[in-house]
Design an enzyme around this catalytic site. Structure first.
Site, mmCIF file in Angstrom:
data_model
loop_
_atom_site.group_PDB
_atom_site.id
_atom_site.type_symbol
_atom_site.label_atom_id
_atom_site.label_comp_id
_atom_site.label_asym_id
_atom_site.label_seq_id
_atom_site.Cartn_x
_atom_site.Cartn_y
_atom_site.Cartn_z
ATOM 1 C CG LEU A 1 -1.934 -0.980 1.364
ATOM 2 C CD1 LEU A 1 -2.380 -1.065 2.819
ATOM 3 C CD2 LEU A 1 -3.046 -1.031 0.195
ATOM 4 C CG ASP B 1 1.515 -3.227 2.901
ATOM 5 O OD1 ASP B 1 2.330 -2.438 2.682
ATOM 6 O OD2 ASP B 1 0.312 -3.244 2.328
ATOM 7 C CD GLU C 1 5.692 0.102 14.365
ATOM 8 O OE1 GLU C 1 6.778 0.307 15.426
ATOM 9 O OE2 GLU C 1 5.836 1.070 13.639
ATOM 10 C CG ASP C 2 1.712 -1.313 11.056
ATOM 11 O OD1 ASP C 2 1.702 -0.341 11.791
ATOM 12 O OD2 ASP C 2 2.245 -1.251 9.788
ATOM 13 N NE ARG D 1 -0.140 -3.939 6.770
ATOM 14 C CZ ARG D 1 0.815 -3.599 7.537
ATOM 15 N NH1 ARG D 1 0.973 -2.144 7.421
ATOM 16 N NH2 ARG D 1 1.742 -4.436 8.191
ATOM 17 N NE ARG E 1 -3.834 2.330 6.566
ATOM 18 C CZ ARG E 1 -2.688 1.772 6.202
ATOM 19 N NH1 ARG E 1 -2.122 1.181 6.852
ATOM 20 N NH2 ARG E 1 -2.268 1.944 4.862
ATOM 21 C CG HIS F 1 1.007 4.403 10.737
ATOM 22 N ND1 HIS F 1 1.885 3.557 10.000
ATOM 23 C CD2 HIS F 1 -0.111 3.842 11.252
ATOM 24 C CE1 HIS F 1 0.811 2.513 9.799
ATOM 25 N NE2 HIS F 1 -0.117 2.756 10.259
ATOM 26 C CB ILE G 1 5.324 0.355 0.233
ATOM 27 C CG1 ILE G 1 6.624 -0.250 0.446
ATOM 28 C CG2 ILE G 1 5.058 0.152 -1.415
ATOM 29 C CD1 ILE G 1 6.407 -1.885 0.625
ATOM 30 C CB CYS H 1 7.269 -0.098 9.450
ATOM 31 S SG CYS H 1 7.424 1.359 9.143
HETATM 32 C C1 CIR Z 1 0.957 0.458 4.763
HETATM 33 O O1 CIR Z 1 0.432 1.375 4.121
HETATM 34 O O2 CIR Z 1 0.279 -0.031 5.679
HETATM 35 C C2 CIR Z 1 2.326 -0.006 4.471
HETATM 36 N N1 CIR Z 1 2.326 0.003 2.912
HETATM 37 C C3 CIR Z 1 3.339 0.853 5.273
HETATM 38 C C4 CIR Z 1 3.200 0.562 6.820
HETATM 39 C C5 CIR Z 1 4.197 1.386 7.546
HETATM 40 N N2 CIR Z 1 4.023 0.628 9.031
HETATM 41 C C6 CIR Z 1 4.535 1.531 10.185
HETATM 42 O O3 CIR Z 1 4.718 2.752 9.881
HETATM 43 N N3 CIR Z 1 4.396 0.967 11.202
#
Ligand code: CIR
Length: 264
Positions: free
Chosen positions: A26, A68, A73-74, A93, A139, A170, A251, A257
């Site tokens: 993404l 992704d 981390e997400d 995700r 998010r 974020h 991305i 992350c």
């Molecule tokens: C996203 O849009 O979810 C991924 N392309 C990038 C996520 C980056 N994650 C973060 O900063 N913790």
């Protein structure tokens, strides 16, 4: 909140090998696809830097169905006291949480789960010495943030809900903790007053993407494409480790992350 050691002292991290599908990750603006080889090289260098910083690295296998998923981390938060399974706010995700859950259940005794009332991404969470800051964003919504505050309380941690600047992916896209008193922040985030209790080190104009740096033990990892930020932190006495983030930057990712970090 009892703090026995600085919040940036870690001895364990989890990372996930990038999938070949990472090229379709993404992004908010199209600056071209990253190359798989480029992302893999950046990821390998990140793992090496983590090991050099004194951290044990658990490497999970790539997940082709989740472009992704390298950004571990997400879908979860980790602390010495336990883990919280999150609900990522991007539809593609959301199921990453189920993929990482068995690993977390094997590694943590206490496993909490965000109830299915809202969404929260780990990228919106900054663990600071006195609170765990949760940035509302596209998010992370209010229901998810409120539920996260309740989960954090069960772990003995104080959650603090704050705002993420408009249009920024974020909360941590725009900031990182440098030490127990100092944060690195973009000017646009600092203007909100969210870091008034900290010493604020402001990112030079034009290098905003450098704000997602990462303090791990004695070093501060910083994107190598940001020479003015590196020089500024170096002059302030930080032990800076520059790491390439050119491909993952396409991305919308940075250094925090790519890992889940805690002290076992
Ligand atoms: C996203 O849009 O979810 C991924 N392309 C990038 C996520 C980056 N994650 C973060 O900063 N913790």
């Amino acid at each position: 909140m009892a703090q026995s050691r600085p919040v940036f002292h870690f001895n364990s991290i989890i990372v996930r090998t990038p999938s070949r599908s990472v090229v379709n990750g993404l992004r908010a603006d199209d600056r071209g696809n990253p190359t798989y080889d480029g992302v893999k090289a950046e990821h390998d260098a990140y793992i090496a830097a983590m090991r050099a910083a004194g951290v044990e690295v658990t490497v999970l296998p790539a997940l082709e169905d989740f472009p992704d998923s390298v950004f571990v981390e997400d879908p979860a938060l980790v602390f010495g006291e336990g883990t919280i399974l999150l609900r990522p706010g991007a539809e593609s995700r959301l199921k990453e949480t189920a993929e990482i859950t068995p690993t977390l259940k094997a590694m943590f005794e206490t496993v909490l789960e965000l109830p299915a009332v809202g969404y929260a991404d780990g990228g919106d969470v900054l663990t600071a010495p006195k609170s765990v800051m949760i940035g509302l964003s596209a998010r992370t919504d209010r229901a998810g943030a409120d539920a996260l505050v309740e989960c954090l309380a069960k772990l003995g941690r104080k959650g603090e809900i704050v705002a993420t600047p408009e249009g920024v992916l974020h909360f941590k896209t725009d900031c990182s903790l440098l030490d127990e008193e100092s944060v690195l922040s973009t000017a646009r985030l600092a203007r909100s007053g969210v870091f008034n209790a900290f010493k604020q080190i402001i990112i030079p104009e034009g290098e905003e993407a450098a704000a997602n740096a990462l303090r791990v033990n004695d070093v501060v990892m910083v994107g190598s494409d940001y020479p003015r930020t590196i020089e500024m932190l170096d002059k302030l006495g930080y032990n800076v480790v520059p790491l390439k983030t050119t491909e993952i930057g396409k991305i919308d990712a940075g250094l925090s992350c790519m890992s889940l970090r805690w002290y076992r």
